[in-house]
Write a protein that holds these residues in place. Sequence first.
Motif: not given
Length: 895
Positions: A103, A105, A134, A140-142, A149
Amino acid sequence: MKTLGAFSLILSSAAYAWQPSQEPPTLPLKSFTLPEGLEVTAWAKSPMLYNPTNMDVDQYGRIWVTEGVNYRKVAERRPDGDRIVILEDTDGDGTADKSSVFWQDPELVSPLGIAVFDNVVMVSQPPNLLKLTDKNRDGKFNEADGDIREVFLTGFNGLNHDHSLHSVTAGPDGKWVFNQGNTGAMFTDKSGGTFKLGGSYVDERISKYFADVRAIAGQKSSDGFAYNSGAAFRLNPDGTGTEVIGHGFRNSYEQITNSFGFVFQNDNDDPPACRVTHMIEHGNAGFFSRDGKRMWRADMRPGQDVPTAEWRQEDPGTMPSGDVYGGGSPTGVAFYENGALGDDFIGTLLSCEPGRNVVFSYQPELSGAGFKLERHDFVTTNPQKDFDGSDFVGGTKKDPATLVNGEDIYQFRPSDIAVGTDGAIYMADWTDHRVGGHATLDEAASGVIYRIAPKGFSPVTPVMDVNTIEGALTALKSPAHNVRWLGFEKLKKAEDGAFTAVLELLKNENPYIAARAIWLLPYFGGKGRAELDALFTKDDENIRLAAFRALRRCDGKIDPLSYAKELATDASAAIRAEAALEMRYRNFDEAKEVLIAVAESYDGKDRSYLESLGLGAGLNSEQLWQALHSKMKPGEPTEWSDPFSRLTWRLLPQAAVSALAERAGSEKLSEEQRNLAVDSLAFINCHAAAEALIALAKQDSPVHEKAVWWLNNRVSGEWAFMDLRRVLQERGILRENAGIQPIAVPEKPASLKFTVDDVLALEGDADRGAELSARCLMCHLVDDKGTDYGPSLKGFGQRQPADVLARSIIDPSFDISHGFEGHIIDVKSVGEVHGLIISDGDVVKIRSTGGITQNIPKRQIRTSKALDRSLMLSADQLGLSAQDVADLVEWLKNY
């Protein structure tokens, strides 16, 4: 960065173009000194990662790293925000070959903590403790892909500040532990409990605050107790059931709980008093006053040294300070219980100290209810201890010509340490030449992960499917502490299916691995409880202690009260102390039997034992003392035993005031016994105690000066609510200036008459320097003469290179020692008062040049702001020539 002056650069957030370095300044491996048979290798380095602030290990052996590229004055150099990266050794050759971004951001601004629990990642990013799930497990954090989140908790001060929110670590009980530095916080957990961590430390010049720590200082949290900022918390993984397990820290970077349930941490200093400590449950480390409104310097008693004063070691209600080793900047900790290093290292506490280019090691030895902590250098690049770049030695980078053998060995800055699933030890290296001072010198923001393992080590991460009993057991036996949590959680829920396997684990020859099974026994019903009961017959006090702690933390499945009643008379002081701690939240009728039994076994010496008893008494200390007085029958006040006197000192009962006054005034007792009685009175917050001290202050006795000092301290301190100033003034006890006097520090010169190089070109005369030191007496102590205002000069020059010494005299505003930042108070109808704010409440206490201390009612203050220069006058202003400075430098080298 610490100089003779008292100053810290105010750093801006100016952005500039930043290009990551492809060639990080890794150290020659021969620079490292470490135990025989072990070797260090560079496991990963930039550009795979940058500025590592914290790391964790997952069940696959991958290392997750939080980065701090956008650190302080360069907070905008990476506009897309900081990152969390995952590092892997995919081919098993002992070095990472894959780096992926989990991540990135703008929300991430130098986060100081990461914890990985399967596909749940906890990130410490003020004001939030974040929970990232996840969902699709792709690394991959999306959120667009369904990842979640969650703001797990919020209300933590210190955005882009070291003294802020730190990492989550799992304990053997399945609970999570994390801490917050002394920027403070106010948050509500998921069961509705609100926790207020107040204090008098505020540094909004360099960091954003979300809670008004001064406003909440001394206020009670939902559990009925008041806590100071700088605190550690234990809670359930769902965010409920929070407990404050320690407070009053300056800035503990991380904590670790070993498999017997002991918590260890390190803590930063103000001036040199860093330490590594066993944390007594709920204990107060002592950095602030009890109400959080005063830093330690405001209450430093005559004759106290800095470590004693900073950690309030002569105050009731503080826990032992542990190993106080001086200046530094401690960071990550780990506890090695099993792995590849061999039996000699089992039970080793590891503590990173980047300011000293070292990772310390300890083999904590239980002694009474506390620990002996003997420090060793586990790994260092600086065995000669020629320190550089840290606050306590001036902060600047040495000139290359001064480096040992022409090699730059000074940049090893271990920010974190962890034990991998392969049993090796991994160290994150920040690599910067600067540590502390809210600064960074490495524009490449480079970083390295080093591995320590036996020579010829071949890494193997066990395959573990935690959805099976076998896989969960493998996880529970892992050297990596957060991986163990996965096994614990699965086995706890497996019920009967895991019982036999857990019993087998209990027989493991490694005591730490065996201890991990103890915490599961309460979850196996009657047969688990029977096995647990059998453990209380063991000779090993660590086993009995872990068994009792397992009962205390098993989510209410078993009430520990009946066990506590038995254990209150156990042969082990540590177990008796634990029985007392279990009483903290109980009413006195329930707690009375245990607390009295524990108190009756107090030997009068064990500080950890006494503090545990006091913490266990909680809000019932008054009732406990009265019950003890009735049961123990100590006799007339002048006949009290030393243990009973110490019990009274810790419990601080109002009912003891008259007896303490009699002891303080009695010529039958020694001066030490009388002084203890005076100190006891000074911590009892009632009018009767104040009246007793006033009477003692009017007597011609050995305790006269102590009573006077305490009254003058308390009048604007914890007894300010009594409004004693007029009474003390009328009786001739008050020692204050009559009226507020304006005191201003002159502006620093626009230019300097000579430079550091000019001074270093001259030969200094130490004898003449000693004579010139008289000019320092207005602000510093020199051989017990002078003023305790600026940093101590004793030993200062022995820790600093000559250029730093010279610069600190020529231009003290170049940098400022932490804890010595000046303020300007603009007083109505009087003008400006410049100095050190040493307490901040309804009355602000400020100490100015010459040690002049003034109490200024807040209602008379128009404004208060940071001073933009040193409180120390420059060489020009002191009338010193270049030769004078050279002489002073020569004297300081050996003073």
